[in-house]
Design an enzyme around this catalytic site. Structure first.
Site, PDB file in Angstrom:
ATOM      1  N   PHE A  44     -13.411   1.991   4.657  1.00 24.23           N
ATOM      2  CA  PHE A  44     -12.366   1.403   3.832  1.00 24.23           C
ATOM      3  C   PHE A  44     -12.072   2.319   2.649  1.00 24.23           C
ATOM      4  CE2 PHE A  44     -10.027  -1.588   1.261  1.00 24.23           C
ATOM      5  CZ  PHE A  44      -9.296  -2.271   2.219  1.00 24.23           C
ATOM      6  N   ASP A  75      -4.381   2.216  11.197  1.00 26.72           N
ATOM      7  CA  ASP A  75      -5.766   1.814  11.477  1.00 26.72           C
ATOM      8  C   ASP A  75      -5.811   1.252  12.902  1.00 26.72           C
ATOM      9  OD1 ASP A  75      -8.314   0.757  11.471  1.00 26.72           O
ATOM     10  OD2 ASP A  75      -8.144  -0.333   9.611  1.00 26.72           O
ATOM     11  N   GLY A 113       0.773  -1.246   0.000  1.00 28.33           N
ATOM     12  CA  GLY A 113       0.000   0.000   0.000  1.00 28.33           C
ATOM     13  C   GLY A 113       0.802   1.293   0.000  1.00 28.33           C
ATOM     14  N   LYS A 140      -6.749   6.584  10.400  1.00 27.05           N
ATOM     15  CA  LYS A 140      -8.201   6.416  10.484  1.00 27.05           C
ATOM     16  C   LYS A 140      -8.692   6.853  11.848  1.00 27.05           C
ATOM     17  CE  LYS A 140      -9.234   2.843   7.183  1.00 27.05           C
ATOM     18  NZ  LYS A 140      -9.855   1.531   6.951  1.00 27.05           N
ATOM     19  N   ASP A 162      -5.481  -0.599  -2.029  1.00 23.90           N
ATOM     20  CA  ASP A 162      -6.258  -1.532  -2.839  1.00 23.90           C
ATOM     21  C   ASP A 162      -7.412  -2.154  -2.077  1.00 23.90           C
ATOM     22  OD1 ASP A 162      -4.562  -3.181  -1.126  1.00 23.90           O
ATOM     23  OD2 ASP A 162      -5.338  -4.852  -2.303  1.00 23.90           O
TER      24      ASP A 162
HETATM   25  P1  XMP Z   1      -3.383  -1.588  11.010  1.00 23.78           P
HETATM   26  O1  XMP Z   1      -4.772  -2.029  11.366  1.00 23.78           O
HETATM   27  O2  XMP Z   1      -2.368  -2.644  11.345  1.00 23.78           O
HETATM   28  O3  XMP Z   1      -3.453  -1.417   9.449  1.00 23.78           O
HETATM   29  O4  XMP Z   1      -3.056  -0.235  11.576  1.00 23.78           O
HETATM   30  C1  XMP Z   1      -2.503  -1.953   8.702  1.00 23.78           C
HETATM   31  C2  XMP Z   1      -2.697  -2.057   7.254  1.00 23.78           C
HETATM   32  O5  XMP Z   1      -4.007  -2.386   6.896  1.00 23.78           O
HETATM   33  C3  XMP Z   1      -4.243  -1.866   5.614  1.00 23.78           C
HETATM   34  N1  XMP Z   1      -5.449  -1.046   5.637  1.00 23.78           N
HETATM   35  C4  XMP Z   1      -6.093  -0.644   4.535  1.00 23.78           C
HETATM   36  N2  XMP Z   1      -5.817  -0.827   3.235  1.00 23.78           N
HETATM   37  N3  XMP Z   1      -7.711   0.468   2.657  1.00 23.78           N
HETATM   38  C5  XMP Z   1      -6.642  -0.265   2.300  1.00 23.78           C
HETATM   39  O6  XMP Z   1      -6.397  -0.386   1.115  1.00 23.78           O
HETATM   40  C6  XMP Z   1      -8.049   0.690   3.950  1.00 23.78           C
HETATM   41  O7  XMP Z   1      -9.039   1.373   4.244  1.00 23.78           O
HETATM   42  C7  XMP Z   1      -7.204   0.094   4.941  1.00 23.78           C
HETATM   43  N4  XMP Z   1      -7.205   0.125   6.303  1.00 23.78           N
HETATM   44  C8  XMP Z   1      -6.118  -0.576   6.690  1.00 23.78           C
HETATM   45  C9  XMP Z   1      -3.064  -1.005   5.249  1.00 23.78           C
HETATM   46  O8  XMP Z   1      -2.227  -1.705   4.381  1.00 23.78           O
HETATM   47  C10 XMP Z   1      -2.363  -0.778   6.545  1.00 23.78           C
HETATM   48  O9  XMP Z   1      -0.973  -0.648   6.361  1.00 23.78           O
END
Ligand code: XMP
Length: 186
Positions: A158, A109, A48, A137, A165
């Protein structure tokens, strides 16, 4: 209806011009904060953050050595499985020792990915560790952490586009948009 194509996104949250302006200002801030330091080692979390990091690093003046690392917590869906696969190979660990590290990710996130990576990195005794994230987020983070350089804050939905993606699609959109709710797997 045959012949009509509904967009995959509900609405655009950040357009290409807004993203470019924020990436420019992040690059300036990062340059300023490392002015007197040695070259940076930038750890970029795949997939990402690749596009964001490419743009960011190309706008920076400070010498940066980028290294790409893979983690995955989404497994193709839209809700974090809470499983974070960290891949910091021993050779990279050695390279981290004594260096100034900038950890670059697309989204903060739950915080599981970044905090887990940060813990790993610290074990290799870097000279310093800072984090740069394109989007935070608005959600209660399971693992709160300090983001040193943050692009945007977005609602808890999302998002796709600008490298982000859904099931490996929509990365090429030049803007960041909220994915249509009916496309998510729940
Ligand atoms: P965390 O929850 O570990 O998030 O803070 C880690 C990874 O989750 C992916 N992520 C997303 N990818 N749209 C995406 O394409 C989203 O809305 C989304 N939310 C989380 C992202 O790769 C992030 O590094």
């Amino acid at each position: 209806m045959a012949g009509t194509m509904q967009p995959v996104y509900e609405r655009i949250l950040m357009d290409a011009a807004q993203i470019a302006a924020v990436v420019d200002s992040l690059a300036e801030r990062i340059d300023r904060s490392y002015a007197a330091c040695e070259p940076l080692l930038a750890l970029v979390v795949l997939e990402g953050a690749r596009r964001f990091a490419d743009d960011l690093l190309s706008r920076m003046q400070h010498p940066v050595e980028p290294v790409f690392i893979s983690t995955s917590s989404y497994h193709g869906g839209t809700h974090s499985a809470g499983i974070v696969k960290i891949v910091i190979p021993p050779a990279l660990g050695k390279a981290i020792g004594g260096r100034h590290i900038l950890l670059i990710d697309d989204i903060y996130d739950t915080g599981l990915t970044l905090s887990s990576l940060a813990e790993q990195i610290k074990q290799f005794a870097p000279a310093s560790l800072k984090t740069c994230v394109l989007l935070e987020k608005k959600t209660p983070h399971k693992k709160p952490l300090r983001v040193d350089f943050l692009g945007f804050t977005v609602e808890d939905t999302f998002v796709v586009g600008y490298g982000l993606d859904y099931r490996n699609q929509y990365r090429d959109l030049p803007f960041i948009a909220a994915l249509r709710k009916d496309l998510t797997t729940g």
